[in-house]
Motif scaffolding. Sequence first.
Motif, PDB file in Angstrom:
ATOM      1  N   ALA A  23     -54.000  24.733  -0.269  1.00  0.00           N
ATOM      2  CA  ALA A  23     -53.182  25.435   0.729  1.00  0.00           C
ATOM      3  C   ALA A  23     -53.630  25.091   2.143  1.00  0.00           C
ATOM      4  CB  ALA A  23     -53.274  26.944   0.501  1.00  0.00           C
ATOM      5  N   THR A  27     -50.998  23.289   4.783  1.00  0.00           N
ATOM      6  CA  THR A  27     -50.587  23.951   6.022  1.00  0.00           C
ATOM      7  C   THR A  27     -51.097  23.242   7.266  1.00  0.00           C
ATOM      8  OG1 THR A  27     -52.510  25.425   5.756  1.00  0.00           O
ATOM      9  CG2 THR A  27     -50.375  26.239   4.996  1.00  0.00           C
ATOM     10  N   SER A  32     -45.026  19.435   7.381  1.00  0.00           N
ATOM     11  CA  SER A  32     -45.320  19.865   6.022  1.00  0.00           C
ATOM     12  C   SER A  32     -44.046  20.158   5.256  1.00  0.00           C
ATOM     13  CB  SER A  32     -46.205  21.120   6.063  1.00  0.00           C
ATOM     14  OG  SER A  32     -46.331  21.689   4.779  1.00  0.00           O
ATOM     15  N   LEU A  34     -43.559  22.665   3.721  1.00  0.00           N
ATOM     16  CA  LEU A  34     -43.306  24.083   3.944  1.00  0.00           C
ATOM     17  C   LEU A  34     -42.274  24.299   5.047  1.00  0.00           C
ATOM     18  CD1 LEU A  34     -46.970  25.447   3.762  1.00  0.00           C
ATOM     19  CD2 LEU A  34     -45.207  25.582   1.997  1.00  0.00           C
ATOM     20  N   SER A  35     -42.235  23.373   6.008  1.00  0.00           N
ATOM     21  CA  SER A  35     -41.238  23.491   7.078  1.00  0.00           C
ATOM     22  C   SER A  35     -39.832  23.272   6.549  1.00  0.00           C
ATOM     23  CB  SER A  35     -41.540  22.491   8.197  1.00  0.00           C
ATOM     24  OG  SER A  35     -42.766  22.782   8.813  1.00  0.00           O
ATOM     25  N   ILE A  40     -41.063  27.418   7.831  1.00  0.00           N
ATOM     26  CA  ILE A  40     -42.247  27.962   8.494  1.00  0.00           C
ATOM     27  C   ILE A  40     -42.686  26.983   9.581  1.00  0.00           C
ATOM     28  CG2 ILE A  40     -44.610  28.778   8.203  1.00  0.00           C
ATOM     29  CD1 ILE A  40     -43.996  29.295   5.289  1.00  0.00           C
ATOM     30  N   ARG A  45     -48.000  28.136  10.734  1.00  0.00           N
ATOM     31  CA  ARG A  45     -48.789  27.627   9.610  1.00  0.00           C
ATOM     32  C   ARG A  45     -50.256  27.494   9.972  1.00  0.00           C
ATOM     33  NH1 ARG A  45     -44.889  23.635   9.331  1.00  0.00           N
ATOM     34  NH2 ARG A  45     -46.469  22.043   9.705  1.00  0.00           N
ATOM     35  N   TYR A  48     -52.087  30.432   8.803  1.00  0.00           N
ATOM     36  CA  TYR A  48     -52.303  30.361   7.359  1.00  0.00           C
ATOM     37  C   TYR A  48     -53.377  29.336   7.008  1.00  0.00           C
ATOM     38  CZ  TYR A  48     -47.826  32.854   7.247  1.00  0.00           C
ATOM     39  OH  TYR A  48     -46.823  33.766   7.432  1.00  0.00           O
ATOM     40  N   HIS A  49     -53.398  28.241   7.760  1.00  0.00           N
ATOM     41  CA  HIS A  49     -54.404  27.198   7.532  1.00  0.00           C
ATOM     42  C   HIS A  49     -55.823  27.748   7.726  1.00  0.00           C
ATOM     43  CE1 HIS A  49     -56.649  23.463   7.888  1.00  0.00           C
ATOM     44  NE2 HIS A  49     -57.017  23.812   9.103  1.00  0.00           N
ATOM     45  N   SER A 137     -52.441  17.183  -2.064  1.00  0.00           N
ATOM     46  CA  SER A 137     -52.370  17.793  -0.736  1.00  0.00           C
ATOM     47  C   SER A 137     -53.012  16.906   0.319  1.00  0.00           C
ATOM     48  CB  SER A 137     -53.054  19.169  -0.752  1.00  0.00           C
ATOM     49  OG  SER A 137     -52.371  20.051  -1.602  1.00  0.00           O
TER      50      SER A 137
END
Length: 258
Positions: A23, A27, A32, A34-35, A40, A45, A48-49, A137
């Motif tokens: 994770a 992030t 990413s 995730l975007s 996000i 992020r 979160y990172h 990752s």
Amino acid sequence: MALSICKWDTHTSGVLAEIPLMAAFATAARNSPLSFLFGIPFERRIAYHKRAAIMANNSAILHGVIAFVSRDATRSDHHARLVTGLCAGVCSVMLILSSLPPIRRRAYDLFLSAQWVFFTLYLVFLVLHHAKGIFISIALFLIDITIRKVYTSMFQPKEGTLTHIIGTNIVEVSVEGVRYRAGQYVFLSIPEIGSFQWHPISFSSAPCEGPVAKFHIRCAGDWGQRLMSLALQKPDEKHKILLDGAYGCTSIDIDSEK
């Protein structure tokens, strides 16, 4: 029976330690998945990172304690894994300590150098430790860095001027041919004062003002002082400026007439 439980606990704690680590890398990438999947933004992020990195470090410490207590002598690589795991843990702690705000804000060069040195060592020790679960990752993170570096350096270099605002410690950076929206920011790099230093800078101009985008940078820290010196020494010259972005957006549609 006891030995099998220790082996199971060691393996499970190692797998659990890899989850927050994956994770943390997922992030950290600016572009990413995730975007694209969840919308996000990068600036969110980062929070979160940081949390994922701390969780990964704490999980790794727990995993190391379990592995040290179990001491599975039947494994020929047990000692080697203890050593590589310990070295990776030290690198993880140094990554967190070197990224603390007092160091990052006051000695950015030290922060950047420490991050790359300990990050590289961290990857080496993780490979030697056979932490296979995080490779995807890490690969996505490194691919993102490579693509952004090649694209901004070869396909999107800009030229701009540096102007010192008299009586202040602020330098105005003017760049032509930048597409952006109000409220956005870019990661800015000036190779003359630091090829590997990218700083998040908000646009101080508005898109409706014309084709020239402007940034007003307060010259604090080592990079800022070099920027000030360059602006004073070469006030009328064009400088190569690299921009990564634009990123971010406003919470309301300020371009609408309504």
